[in-house]
Design an enzyme around this catalytic site. Structure first.
Site, mmCIF file in Angstrom:
data_model
loop_
_atom_site.group_PDB
_atom_site.id
_atom_site.type_symbol
_atom_site.label_atom_id
_atom_site.label_comp_id
_atom_site.label_asym_id
_atom_site.label_seq_id
_atom_site.Cartn_x
_atom_site.Cartn_y
_atom_site.Cartn_z
ATOM 1 N N GLY A 40 26.424 128.725 45.073
ATOM 2 C CA GLY A 40 26.712 129.766 46.393
ATOM 3 C C GLY A 40 28.102 130.738 45.997
ATOM 4 O O GLY A 40 28.623 130.448 45.069
ATOM 5 N N LEU A 41 28.109 131.570 46.637
ATOM 6 C CA LEU A 41 29.269 132.603 46.634
ATOM 7 C C LEU A 41 30.521 131.881 46.970
ATOM 8 O O LEU A 41 30.615 130.793 47.562
ATOM 9 C CB LEU A 41 29.401 133.854 47.382
ATOM 10 C CG LEU A 41 28.017 134.656 47.238
ATOM 11 C CD1 LEU A 41 27.970 135.557 48.269
ATOM 12 C CD2 LEU A 41 28.057 135.496 45.855
ATOM 13 N N SER A 42 31.441 132.458 46.243
ATOM 14 C CA SER A 42 32.813 132.056 46.784
ATOM 15 C C SER A 42 33.028 132.064 48.350
ATOM 16 O O SER A 42 32.744 133.182 48.990
ATOM 17 C CB SER A 42 34.145 132.779 46.262
ATOM 18 O OG SER A 42 35.413 132.118 46.520
ATOM 19 N N SER A 44 31.353 130.274 50.479
ATOM 20 C CA SER A 44 30.363 129.916 51.233
ATOM 21 C C SER A 44 30.320 128.391 51.775
ATOM 22 O O SER A 44 29.548 128.156 52.613
ATOM 23 C CB SER A 44 29.133 129.870 50.207
ATOM 24 O OG SER A 44 29.020 129.132 49.108
ATOM 25 N N GLY A 45 31.114 127.612 51.405
ATOM 26 C CA GLY A 45 31.085 126.412 51.711
ATOM 27 C C GLY A 45 30.846 125.183 50.871
ATOM 28 O O GLY A 45 30.621 124.155 51.145
ATOM 29 N N LYS A 46 30.716 125.638 49.756
ATOM 30 C CA LYS A 46 30.336 124.507 48.520
ATOM 31 C C LYS A 46 31.106 123.344 48.690
ATOM 32 O O LYS A 46 30.496 122.039 48.841
ATOM 33 C CB LYS A 46 29.953 125.363 47.080
ATOM 34 C CG LYS A 46 29.029 126.233 46.916
ATOM 35 C CD LYS A 46 29.294 126.893 45.379
ATOM 36 C CE LYS A 46 30.645 127.415 45.154
ATOM 37 N NZ LYS A 46 31.163 128.435 45.925
ATOM 38 N N SER A 47 32.379 123.297 48.247
ATOM 39 C CA SER A 47 33.396 122.447 48.263
ATOM 40 C C SER A 47 33.389 121.685 49.600
ATOM 41 O O SER A 47 33.435 120.420 49.548
ATOM 42 C CB SER A 47 34.535 122.724 47.691
ATOM 43 O OG SER A 47 34.592 123.623 46.699
ATOM 44 N N SER A 114 28.222 128.727 39.684
ATOM 45 C CA SER A 114 27.418 128.645 38.803
ATOM 46 C C SER A 114 26.348 129.811 39.012
ATOM 47 O O SER A 114 25.120 129.707 39.363
ATOM 48 C CB SER A 114 26.727 127.568 38.620
ATOM 49 O OG SER A 114 26.087 127.093 40.030
#
Length: 219
Positions: A40-42, A44-47, A114
Site C-alpha cells: 500500500g502507499l506510504s 496507508s497503515g501497513k506497519s 512494494s
C-alpha cells in the site's frame, strides 16, 4: 515497467538439505507457514496493521515475525536507494529472507510499499502454493497525505524527495489480493481481526475465539 536485477551466483556451491524439514518445524508449532505481504502507499497503515496482527498472533500463541520496510533498510538493505532498480533489489532480498523464515515454520509479515506488481509476483513465485497472502492496505492518497506521519509527502511535493510512490513513481494497485482492508473506514482492530480470521479460516493457525486488545492508530 521494472528493471530486473541480475544476481551473482557463487560457483562450486551445492544446496545443503537440512535434516529437519519445514513441515516438521511447522507441525511442532501447530501452524502452517504463511507470508502476509502487506502492500500500500506510504501512510496507508501497513506497519500499524502488520504490528497489530503480529501482536494479536502473539496473544494467540502463534509463532510469527514482522519484517518492516523501514527497519530492514536500517541494516540488510541499508545500501539501497529508491530508484526503480533499487526497489526491485529491495523486494528480492526481503523475499529471500521471508522464505527462510517460512522454512522455520513461521507466519511472516512484510510491510513494504512494494509498488510493482511484477515484483510481488516474483516474491510469490519463490514460495509454495498458497503460502503467499497479498494484503492490500487500500487507503486513498488524499488520506495518506493528510496523515503524512513521516512528513514524506510534504517533502515529495516540495521536490525534496524523488521517486516517491504515488507522486512521481508508479504504484501498481493489486488486482486480486487475498485480503483487502481499508484503514480509512475500518479501525486498526477491525483490520487486524479481519486478517487473523482469514488465517484461521484458511487453516494457517488454529481456529479459536479471541478478544482484540490492540489499540494502535493508523500511520
Amino acid at each position: 515497467m521494472t528493471t530486473q536485477t541480475t544476481t551473482m551466483k557463487t560457483e562450486n556451491t551445492v544446496w545443503h538439505k537440512p535434516q529437519i524439514s519445514k513441515l516438521q518445524r511447522a507441525e511442532l508449532k501447530k501452524q502452517k507457514p504463511a507470508l502476509l505481504w502487506y502492500t500500500g502507499l506510504s501512510g496507508s497503515g501497513k506497519s500499524t496493521v502488520a504490528n497489530a496482527v503480529d501482536a494479536l498472533l502473539f496473544t494467540l500463541g502463534c509463532h510469527s515475525y514482522l519484517l518492516d520496510g523501514d527497519n530492514v533498510r536500517h541494516g540488510l538493505n541499508g545500501d539501497l536507494g529508491f530508484s526503480d532498480e533499487a526497489r526491485v533489489e529491495n523486494i528480492r532480498r526481503i523475499s529471500e529472507v521471508a522464505k527462510l523464515f517460512l522454512d522455520a515454520g513461521l507466519v511472516v509479515s512484510t510491510a513494504f510499499i512494494s509498488p510493482f506488481a511484477s515484483d510481488r509476483a516474483l516474491a510469490k513465485a519463490k514460495l509454495e502454493e498458497g503460502e503467499f497472502i497479498e494484503v492490500f492496505i487500500d487507503t486513498p492518497i488524499s488520506v495518506c497525505e493528510q496523515r503524512d506521519p513521516k512528513g514524506l509527502y510534504k517533502k515529495a511535493r516540495a521536490g525534496e524527495i524523488k521517486d516517491f510512490t504515488g507522486i512521481d513513481s508508479t504504484y501498481d494497485v493489486p488486482v486480486a489480493p487475498q485480503i483487502h482492508v481499508k484503514t480509512d473506514t475500518q479501525s486498526i482492530e477491525q483490520c487486524a481481526e479481519q486478517i487473523v480470521n482469514y488465517l484461521m479460516a484458511q487453516g494457517f493457525i488454529p481456529a479459536q475465539a479471541f478478544t482484540s486488545t490492540v489499540t494502535s492508530t493508523p500511520a
